[in-house]
Design an enzyme around this catalytic site. Structure first.
Site, mmCIF file in Angstrom:
data_model
loop_
_atom_site.group_PDB
_atom_site.id
_atom_site.type_symbol
_atom_site.label_atom_id
_atom_site.label_comp_id
_atom_site.label_asym_id
_atom_site.label_seq_id
_atom_site.Cartn_x
_atom_site.Cartn_y
_atom_site.Cartn_z
ATOM 1 N N HIS A 207 -4.456 -0.484 6.013
ATOM 2 C CA HIS A 207 -3.953 0.289 7.162
ATOM 3 C C HIS A 207 -4.890 0.231 8.373
ATOM 4 C CE1 HIS A 207 -6.569 3.167 5.184
ATOM 5 N NE2 HIS A 207 -5.670 3.535 4.290
ATOM 6 N N HIS B 281 3.157 14.609 1.165
ATOM 7 C CA HIS B 281 2.546 15.928 0.935
ATOM 8 C C HIS B 281 3.646 16.957 1.191
ATOM 9 C CE1 HIS B 281 -1.708 14.697 0.808
ATOM 10 N NE2 HIS B 281 -1.385 13.793 1.716
ATOM 11 N N ASP C 82 1.599 2.751 3.556
ATOM 12 C CA ASP C 82 0.738 3.925 3.375
ATOM 13 C C ASP C 82 1.578 5.193 3.308
ATOM 14 O OD1 ASP C 82 -1.588 5.325 2.899
ATOM 15 O OD2 ASP C 82 -2.138 5.494 5.009
ATOM 16 N N LYS D 262 -9.594 -0.310 -5.414
ATOM 17 C CA LYS D 262 -9.558 0.341 -4.107
ATOM 18 C C LYS D 262 -10.868 1.055 -3.798
ATOM 19 C CE LYS D 262 -7.904 2.198 -0.338
ATOM 20 N NZ LYS D 262 -6.753 3.026 -0.045
ATOM 21 N N HIS E 61 1.451 5.438 -1.796
ATOM 22 C CA HIS E 61 1.035 6.545 -2.667
ATOM 23 C C HIS E 61 2.278 7.103 -3.337
ATOM 24 C CE1 HIS E 61 -2.999 6.737 -0.808
ATOM 25 N NE2 HIS E 61 -2.345 6.262 0.235
ATOM 26 N N LEU E 62 2.335 6.981 -4.650
ATOM 27 C CA LEU E 62 3.515 7.480 -5.372
ATOM 28 C C LEU E 62 3.257 8.828 -6.043
ATOM 29 C CD1 LEU E 62 4.920 4.198 -7.025
ATOM 30 C CD2 LEU E 62 5.689 5.322 -4.924
ATOM 31 N N ALA F 231 -3.637 15.050 5.308
ATOM 32 C CA ALA F 231 -3.362 13.795 6.017
ATOM 33 C C ALA F 231 -2.372 12.966 5.219
ATOM 34 C CB ALA F 231 -4.658 13.019 6.190
ATOM 35 N N HIS G 286 -10.406 1.208 2.236
ATOM 36 C CA HIS G 286 -10.161 2.244 3.249
ATOM 37 C C HIS G 286 -11.351 2.154 4.197
ATOM 38 C CE1 HIS G 286 -8.517 6.204 4.706
ATOM 39 N NE2 HIS G 286 -9.674 6.114 5.319
ATOM 40 N N HIS H 90 0.865 -1.202 0.000
ATOM 41 C CA HIS H 90 0.000 0.000 0.000
ATOM 42 C C HIS H 90 0.891 1.238 0.000
ATOM 43 C CE1 HIS H 90 -3.769 2.225 1.512
ATOM 44 N NE2 HIS H 90 -2.833 3.149 1.329
HETATM 45 C C1 NCD Z 1 -3.417 9.268 1.974
HETATM 46 C C2 NCD Z 1 -2.980 10.271 0.902
HETATM 47 O O1 NCD Z 1 -2.411 11.317 1.273
HETATM 48 O O2 NCD Z 1 -3.164 10.004 -0.281
HETATM 49 N N1 NCD Z 1 -3.376 9.905 3.256
HETATM 50 C C3 NCD Z 1 -3.269 9.297 4.446
HETATM 51 O O3 NCD Z 1 -3.382 9.971 5.470
HETATM 52 N N2 NCD Z 1 -3.025 8.011 4.543
HETATM 53 C C4 NCD Z 1 -4.766 8.732 1.647
HETATM 54 C C5 NCD Z 1 -5.115 7.507 2.448
HETATM 55 O O4 NCD Z 1 -4.542 6.442 2.265
HETATM 56 O O5 NCD Z 1 -6.007 7.594 3.292
HETATM 57 ZN ZN ZN Z 2 -3.175 5.172 1.700
#
Ligand code: NCD
Ligand code: ZN
Length: 368
Positions: A197, A274, A270, A121, A33-34, A286, A159, A31
């Site tokens: 997660h 940001h 996860d 997802k 985010h790229l 987040a 999620h 899991h």
């Molecule tokens: C994730 C994101 O920033 O894309 N943020 C997070 O707090 N985990 C989105 C997600 O997986 O909920």
């Molecule tokens: Zn995530």
């Protein structure tokens, strides 16, 4: 058809020897985010350096809702990795589709027929970053789609938080289990589900005690920190992710689950980058960035639990076994060595990226 080993079989776990070094089968990240564009180029090597494969989240803007878009995104990731110096063929992105109220059964058939596109997802609309296009009522709008996923063995990655504003943010995962997860799995008992997660004892026990093909990923931040971390000495936005960190009793239940012999709990960082300015804001985003050092963080969590010898199963074998993919053949060595997490990393033009636990000293490192 994508198949999995049935969860009734407890796979034999090889126990690596633990001293000042720990050698394990190379891990995968189930899991991550790229992002895309410049952010992708900035972060992709951190994931590709350590993990052979990664399940890549589809919450781009616009979201990845079709196989055609997923293939395009996959190519962009591979190109960005090459540009960042990652050896060709050493990293395999496994793509996911973003489920909407309108995802068709035909699209699911295409997923099942497309190598490298692995799962779908579920973001409940409004639950987290870029989830506006998500599903408003899965059991109302997605039954035909879910039926095809069940039939074709396409996993649903969840999620698991309700978005009802009446529900306390710390209870959203537990309420999701009752309101969505239980009815969903009652109607689609053969659907492969990854509860992504998980952050609560409720989540860990639900997955542990369920029947059928269900598993869960666990992040390093939820294994190591409780909700006090967000407020220690002031408000600390770099500890804010969704689902939010919970009470200590929940953290302990997650550690127990991750370090148990259950084949159902495996690694998913996860990691969610940001820009610093987007996190340190009146309404901050987040997401914790941990792609750089998640293995060090996981090793600390497992060591604190006296279960370092279970790290390999968690990081490297249970994930591929659940997804029905081969285990990696390469290895990774971790060494006991102090490592200070950088205060910030280069990111997009005009802003930096603050990693999780910036400035803290960790006691395990990946030997490069
Ligand atoms: C994730 C994101 O920033 O894309 N943020 C997070 O707090 N985990 C989105 C997600 O997986 O909920
Ligand atoms: Zn995530």
């Amino acid at each position: 058809m994508k198949t999995i080993n049935t969860m009734s079989i407890e796979l034999k776990e090889h126990v690596p020897t633990v001293g000042d070094t720990l050698t394990i089968i190379q891990p995968d990240d189930w899991h991550v985010h790229l992002r895309d564009g410049a952010a992708l180029e900035a972060v992709v090597a951190d994931t590709a350096r350590h993990y052979a494969r990664a399940i890549v989240m589809p919450n781009l803007q616009p979201p990845v809702t079709t196989v055609a878009h997923a293939i395009q995104y996959r190519e962009a990731i591979l190109k960005a990795a090459e540009k960042a110096g990652v050896a060709k063929g050493s990293f395999e992105p496994l793509m996911t589709l973003y489920l909407t109220n309108n995802t068709s059964a035909d699209e699911i058939v295409r997923v099942s027929e497309t190598p490298g596109v692995q799962a779908v997802k579920l973001y409940p609309a409004g639950a987290t970053t870029h989830s506006e296009a998500g599903v408003t009522d899965i059991l109302k709008y997605c039954r035909v789609t879910l039926d095809m996923m069940q039939k074709k063995g396409v996993p649903l990655l969840v999620h698991g938080e309700v978005t009802d504003p009446e529900i306390d943010i710390f209870d959203r995962e537990a309420v999701f289990i009752d309101r969505v997860m239980i009815p969903l799995r009652a109607d689609f008992p053969e659907l492969k589900v990854v509860f992504e997660h998980i952050t609560t004892r409720d989540g860990a026990h639900y997955v542990r005690d369920s029947q059928g093909p269900i598993a869960a990923t666990i992040t390093p931040q939820h294994l190591l920190y409780n909700r006090n971390a967000i407020f220690k000495g002031g408000i600390r936005p770099h500890w804010y992710c969704l689902p939010i960190l919970k009470r200590e009793l929940h953290r302990q239940a997650l550690v127990e689950a991750a370090t148990s012999t259950s084949p159902r709990f495996f690694l998913g960082t996860d990691s969610a980058p940001h820009a610093k300015g987007q996190k340190e804001a009146a309404c901050g985003c987040a997401g914790c960035y941990n792609a750089l050092h998640a293995m060090s963080l996981y090793a600390s969590a497992f060591e604190q639990a006296g279960q370092l010898n279970r790290l390999e199963a968690f990081a490297s074998t249970r994930g591929p076994d659940f997804y029905g993919l081969p285990r990696n053949t390469k290895q990774m060595t971790l060494k006991r060595q102090n490592y200070v997490v950088p205060q910030y990393l280069p990111f997009i033009e005009g802003d930096t990226l603050v990693p999780l636990a910036a400035g803290e000293t960790l006691t395990w490192m990946v030997a490069e």
